[in-house]
Design a protein around this motif. Structure first.
Motif, PDB file in Angstrom:
ATOM      1  N   ASP A 188       0.881  -1.178   0.000  1.00 50.43           N
ATOM      2  CA  ASP A 188       0.000   0.000   0.000  1.00 50.43           C
ATOM      3  C   ASP A 188       0.916   1.225   0.000  1.00 50.43           C
ATOM      4  O   ASP A 188       1.622   1.506   0.981  1.00 50.43           O
ATOM      5  CB  ASP A 188      -0.904  -0.021   1.230  1.00 50.43           C
ATOM      6  CG  ASP A 188      -1.917   1.110   1.242  1.00 50.43           C
ATOM      7  OD1 ASP A 188      -1.839   1.989   0.357  1.00 50.43           O
ATOM      8  OD2 ASP A 188      -2.790   1.102   2.134  1.00 50.43           O
TER       9      ASP A 188
ATOM     10  N   TYR B 174      -3.982  -3.933   1.297  1.00 49.87           N
ATOM     11  CA  TYR B 174      -3.408  -4.214  -0.019  1.00 49.87           C
ATOM     12  C   TYR B 174      -3.905  -5.574  -0.511  1.00 49.87           C
ATOM     13  O   TYR B 174      -4.661  -6.284   0.147  1.00 49.87           O
ATOM     14  CB  TYR B 174      -1.888  -4.156   0.025  1.00 49.87           C
ATOM     15  CG  TYR B 174      -1.250  -4.969   1.125  1.00 49.87           C
ATOM     16  CD1 TYR B 174      -0.904  -6.297   0.929  1.00 49.87           C
ATOM     17  CD2 TYR B 174      -0.986  -4.377   2.375  1.00 49.87           C
ATOM     18  CE1 TYR B 174      -0.321  -7.034   1.942  1.00 49.87           C
ATOM     19  CE2 TYR B 174      -0.393  -5.116   3.386  1.00 49.87           C
ATOM     20  CZ  TYR B 174      -0.060  -6.445   3.168  1.00 49.87           C
ATOM     21  OH  TYR B 174       0.508  -7.162   4.170  1.00 49.87           O
ATOM     22  N   TRP B 175      -3.431  -5.944  -1.710  1.00 50.50           N
ATOM     23  CA  TRP B 175      -3.925  -7.122  -2.429  1.00 50.50           C
ATOM     24  C   TRP B 175      -3.618  -8.423  -1.685  1.00 50.50           C
ATOM     25  O   TRP B 175      -2.536  -8.610  -1.141  1.00 50.50           O
ATOM     26  CB  TRP B 175      -3.296  -7.190  -3.821  1.00 50.50           C
ATOM     27  CG  TRP B 175      -3.827  -6.150  -4.764  1.00 50.50           C
ATOM     28  CD1 TRP B 175      -3.310  -4.913  -4.994  1.00 50.50           C
ATOM     29  CD2 TRP B 175      -4.980  -6.280  -5.580  1.00 50.50           C
ATOM     30  NE1 TRP B 175      -4.066  -4.242  -5.911  1.00 50.50           N
ATOM     31  CE2 TRP B 175      -5.107  -5.057  -6.302  1.00 50.50           C
ATOM     32  CE3 TRP B 175      -5.931  -7.271  -5.794  1.00 50.50           C
ATOM     33  CZ2 TRP B 175      -6.129  -4.824  -7.205  1.00 50.50           C
ATOM     34  CZ3 TRP B 175      -6.950  -7.052  -6.693  1.00 50.50           C
ATOM     35  CH2 TRP B 175      -7.057  -5.835  -7.390  1.00 50.50           C
TER      36      TRP B 175
ATOM     37  N   CYS C 220      -8.506  -6.244  -3.889  1.00 51.74           N
ATOM     38  CA  CYS C 220      -7.630  -5.095  -3.666  1.00 51.74           C
ATOM     39  C   CYS C 220      -7.323  -4.859  -2.190  1.00 51.74           C
ATOM     40  O   CYS C 220      -6.281  -4.297  -1.851  1.00 51.74           O
ATOM     41  CB  CYS C 220      -8.246  -3.839  -4.282  1.00 51.74           C
ATOM     42  SG  CYS C 220      -9.826  -3.338  -3.543  1.00 51.74           S
TER      43      CYS C 220
ATOM     44  N   GLU D 158      -3.105  -1.348  -9.826  1.00 49.82           N
ATOM     45  CA  GLU D 158      -3.168  -0.419  -8.688  1.00 49.82           C
ATOM     46  C   GLU D 158      -4.613   0.003  -8.435  1.00 49.82           C
ATOM     47  O   GLU D 158      -5.360   0.336  -9.367  1.00 49.82           O
ATOM     48  CB  GLU D 158      -2.320   0.818  -9.001  1.00 49.82           C
ATOM     49  CG  GLU D 158      -2.138   1.773  -7.838  1.00 49.82           C
ATOM     50  CD  GLU D 158      -1.193   2.899  -8.196  1.00 49.82           C
ATOM     51  OE1 GLU D 158       0.001   2.812  -7.829  1.00 49.82           O
ATOM     52  OE2 GLU D 158      -1.638   3.849  -8.875  1.00 49.82           O
TER      53      GLU D 158
ATOM     54  N   CYS E  92      -9.383   2.228 -10.500  1.00 53.21           N
ATOM     55  CA  CYS E  92      -8.492   1.091 -10.762  1.00 53.21           C
ATOM     56  C   CYS E  92      -7.660   1.453 -11.994  1.00 53.21           C
ATOM     57  O   CYS E  92      -8.168   2.095 -12.926  1.00 53.21           O
ATOM     58  CB  CYS E  92      -9.274  -0.181 -11.069  1.00 53.21           C
ATOM     59  SG  CYS E  92     -10.821  -0.403 -10.174  1.00 53.21           S
TER      60      CYS E  92
ATOM     61  N   TYR F 208      -1.251  -2.097  -4.513  1.00 52.94           N
ATOM     62  CA  TYR F 208      -0.693  -2.503  -5.804  1.00 52.94           C
ATOM     63  C   TYR F 208      -0.189  -3.948  -5.739  1.00 52.94           C
ATOM     64  O   TYR F 208       0.159  -4.478  -4.684  1.00 52.94           O
ATOM     65  CB  TYR F 208       0.459  -1.574  -6.217  1.00 52.94           C
ATOM     66  CG  TYR F 208       1.656  -1.656  -5.289  1.00 52.94           C
ATOM     67  CD1 TYR F 208       2.667  -2.602  -5.480  1.00 52.94           C
ATOM     68  CD2 TYR F 208       1.778  -0.781  -4.191  1.00 52.94           C
ATOM     69  CE1 TYR F 208       3.758  -2.676  -4.624  1.00 52.94           C
ATOM     70  CE2 TYR F 208       2.859  -0.848  -3.338  1.00 52.94           C
ATOM     71  CZ  TYR F 208       3.843  -1.798  -3.559  1.00 52.94           C
ATOM     72  OH  TYR F 208       4.919  -1.884  -2.711  1.00 52.94           O
TER      73      TYR F 208
ATOM     74  N   ARG G 217       2.068  -3.337 -13.369  1.00 53.94           N
ATOM     75  CA  ARG G 217       1.541  -2.941 -12.060  1.00 53.94           C
ATOM     76  C   ARG G 217       0.024  -2.773 -12.142  1.00 53.94           C
ATOM     77  O   ARG G 217      -0.494  -2.123 -13.052  1.00 53.94           O
ATOM     78  CB  ARG G 217       2.187  -1.618 -11.620  1.00 53.94           C
ATOM     79  CG  ARG G 217       1.760  -1.098 -10.247  1.00 53.94           C
ATOM     80  CD  ARG G 217       2.455   0.229 -10.001  1.00 53.94           C
ATOM     81  NE  ARG G 217       2.086   0.857  -8.732  1.00 53.94           N
ATOM     82  CZ  ARG G 217       2.825   0.821  -7.633  1.00 53.94           C
ATOM     83  NH1 ARG G 217       3.978   0.175  -7.645  1.00 53.94           N
ATOM     84  NH2 ARG G 217       2.436   1.432  -6.523  1.00 53.94           N
TER      85      ARG G 217
ATOM     86  N   SER H 258       2.699  -5.827  -8.382  1.00 54.73           N
ATOM     87  CA  SER H 258       3.560  -5.534  -9.533  1.00 54.73           C
ATOM     88  C   SER H 258       4.596  -6.639  -9.672  1.00 54.73           C
ATOM     89  O   SER H 258       4.922  -7.345  -8.709  1.00 54.73           O
ATOM     90  CB  SER H 258       4.246  -4.178  -9.363  1.00 54.73           C
ATOM     91  OG  SER H 258       5.201  -4.219  -8.304  1.00 54.73           O
TER      92      SER H 258
END
Length: 672
Positions: A49, A58-59, A80, A171, A132, A101, A169, A103
């Motif tokens: 994050d 975060y994810w 997410c 996000e 998004c 994110y 990435r 990535s």
């Protein structure tokens, strides 16, 4: 989304095409990234994050029940705020101040054509504020700030970024107030290709295989009656490695190949055969830039001649783009078919098809002298199929002759003369499967028969092995020649052929009953080891049939090429009359128990001298019996002979085939 319709295409007069198309996740040409969140996550990815104002969120991967939203595929999806979400698992929300994110670095070195695709879902979002987006090396490829109520695929071409390592990435960004459910991801793919359009064959399947092709089905419009053709389904993927839409014309070329790879005649789309025995199906596809489409086609391949029930067939499909052969070909099979070509319900023919499946050894020994065991037995497995009177509710029973013809060969392929080489079976069958309706099914029966195979001459059980070749045939129509079916062989095996003689040394015996099933043992020089268990007192001495043996005791024997068996160890005691006596040159001889062994026959003998003769052993150094004559020598005191004996006992005397002494002389040596 590209959406195409689907229907079966039948090989009848007229032309048309059919295709089912829909966007679907399939294997790429070269998969550089394939993330479905089904395995360990975030392996290979960096997650975090980037907004430090709020609590970290975060994810993370979440299961199918999370949020009440099933994944696009599999059992897991990416969310997410999978780590640090607000609310509950049934009603999750992202949080304020998020820049969540995932990535990773992807190497596009060596590639010139690359596509990115992913599936995403946005049940709710703060429209106009939260969003998004997808970036490659900081360049925004795609962004969205609106809800997406169903799983939606995004596809974008990355050719402009090919040739180097890049950072991909995903996000999700939220502001300081108002939260909703947010963004889900699934099935992220990055693929590379070597051409603007690339295809991949996914599957080819025969979908209506029952083992039968029934031409009469084409006489009805009932969709359940679809057995007149081989209905196949093909699935292939086509991928556009350009940013622009491409309109493509594909041709699927089908062939039916027999076991030798030769094309079998099938009807083309116009209802007749072409020179190459192919069926060609054309389908048009409009394919957007960076899109991949899974295309499903159905075709019905109708044989133009009767399929051979004893051959096997494969369906082949080759894919063309326009006039260009893509080089992609798929086959399915092999399959066997019983093909009924009769179109009239109750014609003169029986409409029966047969198939011989296997020939197996059942009894691998025979004995010429043993009733009921004087032949070799083989088991034949076969099947019969009937499809007749298919509109007659009475389902009549048909009786027909079936013939099994057989020949015996040694391993070198030389035939063996047999007393008989065929067996006729009068079989009965229903016209179709009892109880079946709409449509009625052929009546299949799986049967076995036993063949009694008796050679005219003696088989060589030591130096040869043998196999049985069997052919099936049957009468399909009264007054017509028999239809010859297929043939098959048993495995090559050693057959034990006994002529009924069993030798104990030089003593020949014969037997007529066995308690065991002899099996081949080890090979020796000029013989094979096995075991005989003569029973029922059926073993007789050829030279004196009044002497017998056989209580079922296993006897190790050696079987010779001429069929003779020889005892290799052990012994038997003969059953004899009582008393067991014979007269030789007017001298009566009584035998004790006779033992047969590998040395021949031996017994204790008692000789009774004629009336008026006797002897005593007092001071007698030598007493000789020669052909009923007693000679005395060196008698020192004849007075001591006044006590006379009338019998002489001889121990362990060797006997001949007639069970009498093998030597003309017997020497009596009583000792001092």
């Amino acid at each position: 989304m590209n959406t195409l319709s689907f229907r079966w295409f039948l090989a009848v007069a007229g032309c048309g095409c059919a295709v089912l198309g829909s966007l679907s996740r399939v294997l790429g040409q070269t998969a550089l990234v394939s993330e479905g969140f089904e395995s360990v996550f975030p392996a290979g990815w960096s997650v975090g994050d980037a907004d430090t104002n709020g609590s970290p969120a975060y994810w993370g991967k979440v299961n199918a029940a999370f949020g009440g939203r099933a994944p696009h595929s599999g059992s897991w999806k990416g969310y997410c705020a999978g780590i640090g979400f607000a609310g509950t698992t049934n009603a999750p929300n992202y949080t304020n101040y998020m820049a969540a994110y995932i990535s990773r670095t992807i190497s596009l070195t060596g590639y010139s054509r690359v596509n990115l695709r992913f599936w995403n879902l946005v049940p709710s979002i703060e429209t106009g504020y939260d969003y998004c987006r997808v970036l490659l090396d900081g360049t925004v490829l795609w962004s969205n700030g609106l809800p997406l109520s169903t799983w939606t695929e995004v596809a974008t071409n990355l050719n402009a970024f090919a040739g180097a390592s890049r950072t991909l990435r995903f996000e999700f960004v939220s502001d300081y107030s108002v939260t909703r459910e947010g963004w889900y991801l699934d099935d992220i793919d990055v693929t590379a290709g070597t051409a603007p359009i690339m295809e991949q064959f996914s599957s080819l399947a025969l979908t209506n295989y029952t083992g039968y092709v029934i031409d009469a089905d084409r006489l009805t419009n009932n969709p359940a009656y679809n057995r007149d053709a081989l209905r196949v389904q093909t699935v292939f993927a086509t991928e556009n490695f350009t940013p622009s839409t491409s309109n493509l014309a594909y041709r699927l070329q089908f062939r039916l190949l027999n076991s030798a790879g030769v094309a079998f005649p099938i009807l083309e789309t116009n209802g007749v055969t072409n020179a190459n025995y192919t069926f060609n199906l054309v389908t048009n596809v409009s394919l957007g830039g960076a899109r991949r489409l899974l295309v499903t086609n159905g075709a019905a391949l109708r044989p133009a001649a009767r399929l051979d029930p004893y051959d096997t067939y494969r369906v082949e499909c080759r894919l063309f783009r326009g006039a260009v052969d893509t080089g992609l070909v798929r086959t399915d099979g092999p399959y066997q078919f019983f093909h009924f070509t009769n179109l009239v319900s109750s014609d003169a023919a029986f409409n029966i098809l047969t198939r011989l499946n296997s020939v197996q050894t059942n009894r691998i020994y025979m004995v010429n002298t043993v009733p009921g065991q004087s032949n070799f037995l083989f088991t034949v497995d076969y099947e019969t199929h009937c499809y007749d009177s298919f509109t007659n509710p009475a389902n009549p029973v048909i009786t027909f002759p079936l013939v099994l013809t057989y020949s015996l060969y040694n391993a070198s392929g030389l035939p063996v003369a047999l007393r008989s080489n065929s067996q006729v079976i009068y079989d009965a069958t229903y016209s179709y499967e009892p109880g079946s309706t709409n449509p009625v099914q052929p009546w299949a029966r799986y049967r076995s028969a036993t063949l009694a195979v008796e050679p005219i001459g003696q088989l060589d059980s030591v130096n040869q092995t043998y196999y049985l070749h069997v052919t099936i045939s049957h009468t399909n129509q009264p007054g017509q020649p028999a239809l010859v079916g297929n043939s098959t062989n048993s495995i090559t095996t050693r057959l034990l052929h006994f002529n009924g003689r069993l030798y104990f040394g030089n003593i020949e015996t014969r037997f007529s009953s066995l308690a065991n099933s002899p099996a081949p043992g080890s090979l020796g020089s000029g013989y094979i080891n096995t075991v005989l268990a003569v029973n029922n007192n059926s073993g007789v001495v050829t030279g004196d049939p009044n002497h017998t043996y056989g209580d079922g005791t296993p006897l190790p024997v050696r079987l010779r090429p001429n069929g003779n068996a020889e005892l290799s160890s052990g012994s038997v005691v003969l059953n004899a009359p009582s008393p067991d006596a014979f007269t030789l040159q007017n001298v009566r001889v009584t035998r004790g128990p006779i033992t047969l062994s590998t040395d021949g026959a031996r017994a204790n003998l008692t000789v009774t001298l004629p009336t008026g003769f006797g002897y005593t052993t007092n001071n007698v150094d030598t007493l000789r019996y020669l052909q009923a004559t007693l000679d005395f020598a060196n008698v020192t005191n004849l007075d001591t002979l006044r006590y006379l004996q009338a019998t002489l006992d001889f121990a362990n005397v060797t006997l001949n085939q007639a069970l009498i002494p093998a030597s003309d002389s017997l020497t009596y040596a009583p000792g001092p």
